[in-house]
Design an enzyme around this catalytic site. Sequence first.
Site, PDB file in Angstrom:
ATOM      1  N   PHE A 156      85.128  51.921  71.422  1.00  0.00           N
ATOM      2  CA  PHE A 156      84.219  51.249  72.831  1.00  0.00           C
ATOM      3  C   PHE A 156      84.671  50.810  73.720  1.00  0.00           C
ATOM      4  O   PHE A 156      84.151  51.048  74.713  1.00  0.00           O
ATOM      5  CB  PHE A 156      82.744  51.492  71.868  1.00  0.00           C
ATOM      6  CG  PHE A 156      82.433  51.613  71.005  1.00  0.00           C
ATOM      7  CD1 PHE A 156      81.184  52.357  71.658  1.00  0.00           C
ATOM      8  CD2 PHE A 156      82.173  52.206  69.582  1.00  0.00           C
ATOM      9  CE1 PHE A 156      80.442  54.290  70.817  1.00  0.00           C
ATOM     10  CE2 PHE A 156      81.152  53.137  68.654  1.00  0.00           C
ATOM     11  CZ  PHE A 156      80.593  53.652  69.760  1.00  0.00           C
ATOM     12  N   PRO A 157      85.617  49.889  74.188  1.00  0.00           N
ATOM     13  CA  PRO A 157      85.279  48.868  74.615  1.00  0.00           C
ATOM     14  C   PRO A 157      86.616  49.114  75.351  1.00  0.00           C
ATOM     15  O   PRO A 157      85.977  49.357  76.321  1.00  0.00           O
ATOM     16  CB  PRO A 157      86.213  47.691  74.273  1.00  0.00           C
ATOM     17  CG  PRO A 157      85.805  47.589  73.188  1.00  0.00           C
ATOM     18  CD  PRO A 157      86.079  48.881  72.203  1.00  0.00           C
ATOM     19  N   CYS A 158      87.073  50.983  75.634  1.00  0.00           N
ATOM     20  CA  CYS A 158      87.825  51.140  76.365  1.00  0.00           C
ATOM     21  C   CYS A 158      87.518  52.072  77.225  1.00  0.00           C
ATOM     22  O   CYS A 158      87.098  53.775  76.243  1.00  0.00           O
ATOM     23  CB  CYS A 158      89.026  52.102  75.754  1.00  0.00           C
ATOM     24  SG  CYS A 158      89.878  52.491  77.119  1.00  0.00           S
ATOM     25  N   PRO A 159      87.418  51.966  78.342  1.00  0.00           N
ATOM     26  CA  PRO A 159      86.631  52.793  79.593  1.00  0.00           C
ATOM     27  C   PRO A 159      87.066  54.318  79.526  1.00  0.00           C
ATOM     28  O   PRO A 159      86.252  55.415  79.877  1.00  0.00           O
ATOM     29  CB  PRO A 159      86.496  52.330  80.809  1.00  0.00           C
ATOM     30  CG  PRO A 159      87.357  51.076  80.521  1.00  0.00           C
ATOM     31  CD  PRO A 159      87.092  50.762  78.926  1.00  0.00           C
ATOM     32  N   GLN A 195      86.527  56.424  76.964  1.00  0.00           N
ATOM     33  CA  GLN A 195      84.564  56.640  76.433  1.00  0.00           C
ATOM     34  C   GLN A 195      84.499  58.095  77.385  1.00  0.00           C
ATOM     35  O   GLN A 195      83.937  58.549  77.686  1.00  0.00           O
ATOM     36  CB  GLN A 195      84.062  55.837  77.383  1.00  0.00           C
ATOM     37  CG  GLN A 195      81.963  56.018  77.257  1.00  0.00           C
ATOM     38  CD  GLN A 195      81.681  54.407  77.683  1.00  0.00           C
ATOM     39  OE1 GLN A 195      81.951  53.679  78.153  1.00  0.00           O
ATOM     40  NE2 GLN A 195      80.296  54.798  77.382  1.00  0.00           N
TER      41      GLN A 195
END
Length: 284
Positions: free
Chosen positions: A24-27, A30
Site C-alpha cells: 500500500f505505501p508504494c504509489p 498502486q
Amino acid sequence: MPKVYKEDFAYPVEADRYRLVFSFPCPYAQRADIARRLLGLDNVVSLAVASPIKTSKVWDFSNDTGGKDPILDVEYVSELYKNTDPEYEGPFSVPALVDIKTKTVVNSESLDILRDFTTRFKPFHADNAPDLYPENLRPEIDRWIKKIIDDVLGGANRAGYTRSQEEFDQNAEAYFKVLADLDQHFAENQFLLGDQLTEADLVLYTPLIRHDLLYMPIYGLFHHSLRDYPNLWRYMKQLYQMPAFKAATNFREYQVGQYSGRTGRIFFRREVVPMLPDLSHWEK
C-alpha cells in the site's frame, strides 16, 4: 535489472498465471493495482500484499500467516528477484508481476505493468471495463503521464528532499503552481482528457492522494491542502469513490510505511506512527 527484462513483453499473457506483488505505501504499485481492479483483472491476476514496513531486506510478507506469501511461498520479495537472476543485487521493488509457475519476476516497471494490463491483457478485461489507453488519445495520455511524473510526483520529491531554503522555496512554489493549473483544468474537464478516464488519471491520483497525509507534514508542503483547490478536490473525491481506487487506497498503511522500519529511521530517527487525522471528508 534481472536478465528477463532484456526483452520487452517476453512473457505470455495467460489467465491465473501471474500474481501482482503490491504494498500500500508504494504509489507506483498502486497504479498497477487500480488498473487491475478497474479492468476486472482481479479475477485473472491475483494479489500478493507485502508488509508496509521496509526492513533491511526491504519488502516482506510478515503480515501473512507464517510470514510467507501463501501462493508464492516466499518470505521476501527479494527471493523472487533472485529466482529470476541469482546475480541480481536490487532494487527489490514493488510492484512486481510474478509468474506463479516459476516464481520469477516478469515485469517490475510500474508503467509497463499498467500498460500491459490496459493493452496486452485486454482479452481478459471485464465486459464493462473502461478503455484506459484508447488509440486516438495515446499521444495525449503519454504527454500527461510525463508531465505528472516530472511536475507532480517529481515536484513534490524535489521539494521534500532539497537541502537549502532557496531550493525548497523554488520547488514548493513550482509544485503548488502545478496544482493550481490542474485545478483550473478540472474546472472544465471531468478527467484529464475530458470525460474519458485514462491511464493518466491513475498516475495522477497516486501522488495526490498522499498530499495531505504525507507531503504536507513530511515534505513541508503545508501551504495548501487539496481542499484549497475546489475543482481538483472534486476530481480526487470522484476517483476515490470509485471502488477500484478506494480498495487500492489505505491511509493507515501509508503512515505505517512512512514512519516505521527503515524508512522511518531515515526520516525521523524513531519509530512512532502518528494518529490519523480526521479523514471523513473523503467519504462525504
